[in-house]
Write a protein that holds these residues in place. Structure first.
Motif, PDB file in Angstrom:
ATOM      1  N   GLY A 113       0.820  -1.212   0.000  1.00  0.00           N
ATOM      2  CA  GLY A 113       0.000   0.000   0.000  1.00  0.00           C
ATOM      3  C   GLY A 113       0.847   1.253   0.000  1.00  0.00           C
ATOM      4  O   GLY A 113       0.561   2.222  -0.709  1.00  0.00           O
ATOM      5  N   GLU A 114       1.906   1.241   0.787  1.00  0.00           N
ATOM      6  CA  GLU A 114       2.798   2.393   0.854  1.00  0.00           C
ATOM      7  C   GLU A 114       3.554   2.588  -0.457  1.00  0.00           C
ATOM      8  O   GLU A 114       3.748   3.714  -0.898  1.00  0.00           O
ATOM      9  N   LYS A 115       3.958   1.495  -1.095  1.00  0.00           N
ATOM     10  CA  LYS A 115       4.671   1.607  -2.367  1.00  0.00           C
ATOM     11  C   LYS A 115       3.797   2.284  -3.415  1.00  0.00           C
ATOM     12  O   LYS A 115       4.283   3.078  -4.226  1.00  0.00           O
ATOM     13  N   ARG A 116       2.495   1.993  -3.375  1.00  0.00           N
ATOM     14  CA  ARG A 116       1.577   2.633  -4.329  1.00  0.00           C
ATOM     15  C   ARG A 116       1.534   4.137  -4.103  1.00  0.00           C
ATOM     16  O   ARG A 116       1.581   4.921  -5.044  1.00  0.00           O
ATOM     17  N   ILE A 117       1.410   4.556  -2.844  1.00  0.00           N
ATOM     18  CA  ILE A 117       1.306   5.998  -2.557  1.00  0.00           C
ATOM     19  C   ILE A 117       2.623   6.701  -2.860  1.00  0.00           C
ATOM     20  O   ILE A 117       2.636   7.820  -3.354  1.00  0.00           O
ATOM     21  N   TYR A 118       3.769   6.074  -2.592  1.00  0.00           N
ATOM     22  CA  TYR A 118       5.059   6.685  -2.895  1.00  0.00           C
ATOM     23  C   TYR A 118       5.194   6.918  -4.395  1.00  0.00           C
ATOM     24  O   TYR A 118       5.735   7.932  -4.815  1.00  0.00           O
ATOM     25  N   GLY A 119       4.708   5.993  -5.180  1.00  0.00           N
ATOM     26  CA  GLY A 119       4.793   6.135  -6.630  1.00  0.00           C
ATOM     27  C   GLY A 119       3.963   7.290  -7.159  1.00  0.00           C
ATOM     28  O   GLY A 119       4.328   7.934  -8.134  1.00  0.00           O
ATOM     29  N   ARG A 120       2.854   7.576  -6.512  1.00  0.00           N
ATOM     30  CA  ARG A 120       1.970   8.660  -6.958  1.00  0.00           C
ATOM     31  C   ARG A 120       2.409  10.016  -6.431  1.00  0.00           C
ATOM     32  O   ARG A 120       2.054  11.038  -7.004  1.00  0.00           O
ATOM     33  N   THR A 121       3.104  10.025  -5.300  1.00  0.00           N
ATOM     34  CA  THR A 121       3.459  11.298  -4.663  1.00  0.00           C
ATOM     35  C   THR A 121       4.952  11.332  -4.340  1.00  0.00           C
ATOM     36  O   THR A 121       5.340  11.544  -3.200  1.00  0.00           O
ATOM     37  N   SER A 122       5.773  11.147  -5.337  1.00  0.00           N
ATOM     38  CA  SER A 122       7.208  11.024  -5.109  1.00  0.00           C
ATOM     39  C   SER A 122       7.843  12.279  -4.512  1.00  0.00           C
ATOM     40  O   SER A 122       8.913  12.215  -3.929  1.00  0.00           O
ATOM     41  N   ASN A 123       7.200  13.426  -4.645  1.00  0.00           N
ATOM     42  CA  ASN A 123       7.753  14.663  -4.102  1.00  0.00           C
ATOM     43  C   ASN A 123       7.191  15.004  -2.728  1.00  0.00           C
ATOM     44  O   ASN A 123       7.568  16.018  -2.141  1.00  0.00           O
TER      45      ASN A 123
END
Length: 66
Positions: free
Chosen positions: A28-38
Motif C-alpha cells: 500500500g505504501e509503495k503505491r502511494i510513494y509512486g503517486r506522490t514522489s515529491n
C-alpha cells in the motif's frame, strides 16, 4: 474452512499472519510513494498501508469466526 478445522484438530494452536499484514502495508505504501514522489509530509504516508492492512485483518477475522 475445512483445512483450518483440520489444522486445529491436528493440534495447531497458532497461525501467524504478521508477514501477510506487513506485506500489505508495504504494498500500500509503495503505491502511494509512486503517486506522490515529491511528498515530504510524514502524516500523509501510512494511510494507504493501513487500509491494506485492514483488508487482511478483516478477511482473517471473518475466516476465523466461521
Amino acid at each position: 474452512m475445512k483445512i483450518l478445522k483440520n489444522a486445529i484438530d491436528a493440534g495447531i494452536a497458532i497461525i501467524h499472519i504478521n508477514t501477510e499484514i506487513r506485506k500489505a502495508f508495504r504494498d500500500g505504501e509503495k503505491r502511494i510513494y509512486g503517486r506522490t514522489s515529491n511528498e515530504i509530509a510524514p502524516y500523509k504516508f501510512g494511510k494507504e498501508g493501513q487500509e491494506e492492512m485492514k483488508k487482511i485483518v478483516k478477511s482473517k477475522m471473518l475466516l476465523y469466526m466461521q
